[in-house]
Design an enzyme around this catalytic site. Structure first.
Site, PDB file in Angstrom:
ATOM      1  N   SER A 259       0.844  -1.195   0.000  1.00 15.31           N
ATOM      2  CA  SER A 259       0.000   0.000   0.000  1.00 15.31           C
ATOM      3  C   SER A 259       0.878   1.244   0.000  1.00 15.31           C
ATOM      4  CB  SER A 259      -0.878   0.024   1.250  1.00 15.31           C
ATOM      5  OG  SER A 259      -0.104   0.378   2.398  1.00 15.31           O
ATOM      6  N   ASP A 260       0.340   2.338  -0.503  1.00 16.54           N
ATOM      7  CA  ASP A 260       0.991   3.607  -0.226  1.00 16.54           C
ATOM      8  C   ASP A 260       0.855   3.856   1.273  1.00 16.54           C
ATOM      9  OD1 ASP A 260       2.333   5.994  -0.588  1.00 16.54           O
ATOM     10  OD2 ASP A 260       1.145   6.604  -2.314  1.00 16.54           O
ATOM     11  N   CYS A 261       1.686   4.741   1.797  1.00 13.81           N
ATOM     12  CA  CYS A 261       1.812   4.859   3.250  1.00 13.81           C
ATOM     13  C   CYS A 261       0.547   5.437   3.882  1.00 13.81           C
ATOM     14  CB  CYS A 261       3.045   5.679   3.598  1.00 13.81           C
ATOM     15  SG  CYS A 261       4.555   4.837   3.113  1.00 13.81           S
TER      16      CYS A 261
END
Length: 715
Positions: A259-261
C-alpha cells in the site's frame, strides 16, 4: 555433429530447467518458514517495519526504501536527474544503465548496513520506484517523478529502469523495483486521501494502465504499490478490480503488492468504506494487498477474531513477501545469489559520476536559440551569471533525492568552461518567490553591461512537490503554471536594459508558462532537476562541448488558465493526444546545434503484422547530433473516436555532419489499435496516417518548423 544453434538451444533449456528447480526450492522454503510462524509473527511480517524472528533465521527488515533517481535517504549516493528529465532523453538503454548503477550502490550500502546490524528504514533492498503514473496535468506537484505524459514512453523507460534495477539473473534479484501508484493517480495532492476517481473505460485502458502492464509483463517488476485514491469507489490499495482481477489474473503478476503509506488507514478514515480498522484490514488483504506501509494491520488479530479473515488469508498474503526476500537472497545466507558481494567502492564511482553527467547532458532541452546565441565562446570577454537558482545545489535535486558528496551548481559548471582571461561575475539578483525590497539592484546594471547574461530561474522543491513537501503551494501542487512574479520582474528589468544577449536557463519538474520568457530571451534552456552533475552538463552544452539532444516528454501549454479542471481525470483536452490548441512547445520538441532533414517516408502495413515504417534522415549541419525521430499514428476517427495522434515508436540516432541514414520502425498491430468506449481494443478498418516527426504533429509544431513527413496506409 551438433550445430551451433542446437547447442545453444540445449544450453538455454538446461539453464531454464535449473532456474525452475531453484525457484521450486525457494517456494518450498517460503512455505516451510510460514508454517513455523505463530499468528502474531505472521501479522508483524505484513507491515513495512518487520521484527526479526531469530529462531527462524529471519532478521528485522523494513520494506521501505527509495531510489527514484539514485539511492535516496541513505547517505552518500550518486544523484541522477529527476525522472522527468530522464524522460526527456528518450534513451531506454541509458535508463537500464542508470537502474543497474543504482542497484549496485544499493547492494553495497545494504551489505555495509548489515555488517553494522543496522536494520533501519532506507537500508533494505526493496525500492518503491519507479513512478509510472501519467503526467496528465502540469499543475501536479509530483509530475516531476514521472517520465511524462505518454504511456508508451513511460512504459518503455520504466521497463528499462526496472530491468537495470532487478538484474538479469533468472531467479535472483539485484534489488526489487516497484511500479507505483496503481492506479489512476496524478493529483490533486490535496484530495488524494478522499477522492473517488471514475475515468471512462477508454481512458483507463488507453492512458492510465498501459505503463503498468508493460512493467508487469515485459520487465517482470517485483512490486506494485497501490494508490491513495479510490477508483470506481474502491480504495486503490484495497481494490479487487485492480489488484486481483487486472493485476494478478489478467496480467499474471507474481510479485507482491504494497500500500501507499497509510492508504489502508484511508479505507476507513479517509474514504469511509469500512467502519473499523479491522474491516479495512480485511478489505485490503482480500483484495490482494501483501504488505502495509503504515500501522493499520495491527488490527489483523481483531479481523481474525471477528471472522473477517482466516489464517489461510494471512498465509496467502505472506508468501509473496517471503518469496521476494528469498529471491533477494536475504533470508539467511544464500550462496547461490550472485549479488551478495558488492564492492563499496561502487558508491559514487567515477563510472557512475560519468553516467550521471551523460544523463544530465541528454536531459536538457534547448527550446529557443535565436541568431545562434548558443554555443557561447569560451573566450568571451565578459559574462554575468544571475538568478536565484544559479548557485544553489537545492535547485539541482528535485524530490526523493539522495545526497551526493559532490554537487556542481550551474554557476560552477559555467565558470569551469571559460578561459582565464574572461571576466565572470555573479549575483542572485532575485529571490525564488518573494519581491526584492531593496530599490537598488546592482545585478541589473551588471547584467546590462556584460556581453552575455545567463539567468537561472524557475521552480525548485520549495515550489512544487508531494503533499506537505513544497512550502509555497497547494500541498505540493501548483495553482498555476506561471513562473513566480518576483523572478519575472527581475528578468523584465534585465531585458529592458539589455534587449539582446540574454540566455534563460529554466529549472523545475513540470511545464511552465514560457511565452514571455521566450519573447524576452535570445536562448531558452529547460534544465529540469539534473542531479549532482547538472552544472557540468549545462556548461558542456552552453559552450558547445556537447550538443543538445533532449526532447520534451510533456506538452508545455501556452495558457494555464485554459487547462481542463485539475480534478477531472478525463483525458479530453489533455496531453498531445487530445490537445488541438493551447500548445506553446509540443511534446517531443527540442532543438540542437544543427539541422536534420526528414524525407522519403515509406510504409507497409497489414492487420496481422502491423506496420513497418522507414524514413531517411540527413544531418545538414556542421556538428554531430543525436536526433530523436518519433513515429505517430492517427487512426480512423482521429479527434473523435480516437486520439488526434499517438506515439507508436521512437529512436535515438547519432548522425555525423553530412551523414544520411535510414531509420526503420517495426510497429506491432497492437500499437495501431484504438481503445473503444467499453475499454476493449480494436484494429479499426480504414485509412491510417503515419507521421515521423521531430515532435508531436500540431499546428504549433508546423509554426515552429518541426521536421515532419507523413504517409497513409489502409488496414
Amino acid at each position: 555433429m551438433r550445430t551451433t544453434t542446437t547447442v545453444i538451444l540445449l544450453t538455454l533449456a538446461a539453464f531454464a530447467a535449473t532456474a525452475q528447480t531453484t525457484m521450486e526450492k525457494l517456494e518450498q522454503r517460503a512455505d516451510a518458514l510460514i508454517a513455523q510462524m505463530t499468528l502474531e509473527e505472521k501479522f508483524a511480517q505484513l507491515m513495512n517495519e518487520t521484527p526479526g524472528i531469530p529462531r527462524l533465521g529471519i532478521e528485522p527488515y523494513d520494506w521501505w526504501n527509495e531510489a527514484l533517481h539514485g539511492v535516496g535517504r541513505a547517505g552518500r549516493a550518486t544523484v541522477f536527474p529527476e525522472p522527468i528529465g530522464l524522460g526527456a532523453t528518450f534513451h531506454p538503454e541509458m535508463m537500464r544503465q542508470i537502474g543497474s548503477a543504482i542497484a549496485d550502490e544499493a547492494r553495497a550500502k545494504y551489505e555495509q548496513a548489515r555488517q553494522r546490524s543496522n536494520y533501519a528504514r532506507y537500508t533494505g533492498l526493496t525500492f518503491w520506484s519507479p513512478n509510472v503514473n501519467i503526467f496528465r496535468d502540469p499543475r501536479w506537484g509530483r509530475g516531476m517523478e514521472t517520465w511524462g505524459e505518454d504511456p508508451l514512453l513511460t512504459g518503455t523507460m520504466g521497463s528499462a529502469f526496472v530491468r537495470g534495477m532487478q538484474g538479469d539473473d533468472p531467479v535472483y534479484l539485484k534489488v526489487a523495483a516497484c511500479g507505483k501508484h496503481f492506479a489512476v493517480h496524478s493529483g490533486p495532492e490535496m484530495t488524494r486521501h478522499t477522492a473517488n476517481v471514475e475515468p471512462s473505460q477508454r481512458d483507463l485502458w488507453e492512458t492510465y494502465l498501459p505503463a503498468f502492464r508493460m512493467l508487469v509483463q515485459d520487465a517482470h517488476v517485483e512490486i506494485i504499490m497501490g494508490a491513495y485514491n479510490r477508483v470506481y469507489s474502491e480504495s486503490a490499495s484495497g481494490s479487487k478490480l485492480l489488484l486481483t482481477d487486472i493485476l494478478r489474473r489478467q496480467w499474471g503478476f507474481g510479485g507482491h503488492i504494497v500500500s501507499d503509506c497509510d492508504a489502508v488507514a484511508d479505507i476507513w478514515r479517509g474514504h469511509q468504506i469500512a467502519k473499523t480498522e479491522a474491516e479495512a484490514c480485511a478489505i485490503a488483504i482480500k483484495a490482494g494487498l501483501n504488505v502495509e506501509c503504515g500501522s493499520t494491520f495491527r488490527a489483523l488479530r481483531q479481523a481474525l477474531d471477528q471472522q473477517l479473515l482466516s489464517e489461510a488469508d494471512i498465509d496467502r498474503a505472506l508468501k509473496p513477501l517471503m518469496m521476494t526476500r528469498l529471491k533477494l537472497g536475504i533470508l539467511g545466507h544464500d550462496a547461490d545469489c550472485p549479488y551478495n558481494h558488492t564492492d563499496p567502492a561502487v558508491v559514487g564511482s567515477p563510472e557512475h559520476i560519468a553516467l550521471a553527467r551523460q544523463a544530465a547532458v541528454e536531459s536538457m532541452v534547448l527550446l529557443k536559440n535565436d541568431n545562434q546565441t548558443l554555443p557561447l565562446s569560451k573566450d568571451i570577454h565578459t559574462l554575468f551569471v544571475t538568478g536565484p537558482g544559479a548557485a544553489d545545489a537545492f535547485w539541482l535535486m528535485g524530490n526523493y533525492f539522495g545526497i551526493s558528496d559532490r554537487y556542481c551548481t550551474y554557476l560552477q559548471g559555467i565558470v569551469s568552461k571559460v578561459s582565464d582571461g574572461t571576466a565572470v561575475n555573479y549575483r542572485p539578483g532575485a529571490l525564488e518567490n518573494s519581491p526584492t525590497l531593496n530599490k537598488i539592484n546592482w545585478a541589473v546594471d551588471e547584467a546590462a553591461g556584460a556581453e552575455k547574461t545567463i539567468v537561472v530561474m524557475g521552480n525548485n522543491g520549495n515550489l512544487e512537490g508531494e503533499e506537505g513537501e513544497a512550502i509555497d503551494s497547494e500541498r505540493g501542487d501548483r495553482s498555476s503554471i506561471s513562473i513566480p512574479e518576483s523572478q519575472m520582474n527581475f528578468l523584465r528589468q534585465i531585458c529592458q536594459r539589455k534587449p539582446h544577449g540574454v540566455i534563460v536557463v529554466l529549472t523545475g519538474g513540470s511545464p511552465l508558462d514560457v511565452r514571455e520568457v521566450s519573447r524576452l530571451a535570445d536562448a531558452v534552456v529547460m534544465a529540469w532537476y539534473p542531479g549532482q552533475e547538472g552544472g557540468y552538463a549545462l556548461g558542456d552544452l552552453l559552450f558547445g562541448d556537447a550538443n543538445f539532444s533532449g526532447r520534451l516528454p510533456i506538452t508545455f501549454p501556452a495558457d494555464g488558465s485554459l487547462l481542463p479542471p485539475f480534478d477531472s481525470y478525463s483525458m479530453q483536452g489533455r496531453t498531445y493526444k487530445y490537445m488541438s490548441g493551447n500548445i506553446f512547445y509540443p511534446f517531443g520538441y527540442g532543438l540542437h546545434y544543427g539541422h536534420v532533414a526528414y524525407s522519403n517516408l515509406r510504409a507497409t502495413a497489414s492487420r496481422k503484422d502491423g506496420a513497418e515504417v522507414t524514413v531517411t534522415l540527413t544531418n545538414t549541419g556542421s556538428r554531430p547530433v543525436s536526433e530523436t525521430p518519433q513515429l505517430y499514428v492517427s487512426a480512423p476517427g482521429a479527434g473523435t473516436s480516437a486520439p488526434l495522434q499517438q506515439l507508436a515508436d521512437f529512436r535515438r540516432v547519432d548522425l555525423q555532419p553530412g551523414q544520411t541514414t535510414d531509420v526503420t520502425f517495426s510497429v506491432p498491430a497492437s500499437r495501431l489499435m484504438t481503445v473503444q468506449e467499453d475499454g476493449s481494443s480494436l484494429l479499426v478498418r480504414g485509412t491510417y496516417t503515419l507521421t515521423v516527426a521531430a515532435a508531436a504533429p500540431s499546428q504549433r509544431s508546423r509554426e515552429l518548423g518541426v521536421e515532419s513527413v507523413s504517409t497513409q496506409v489502409k488496414l
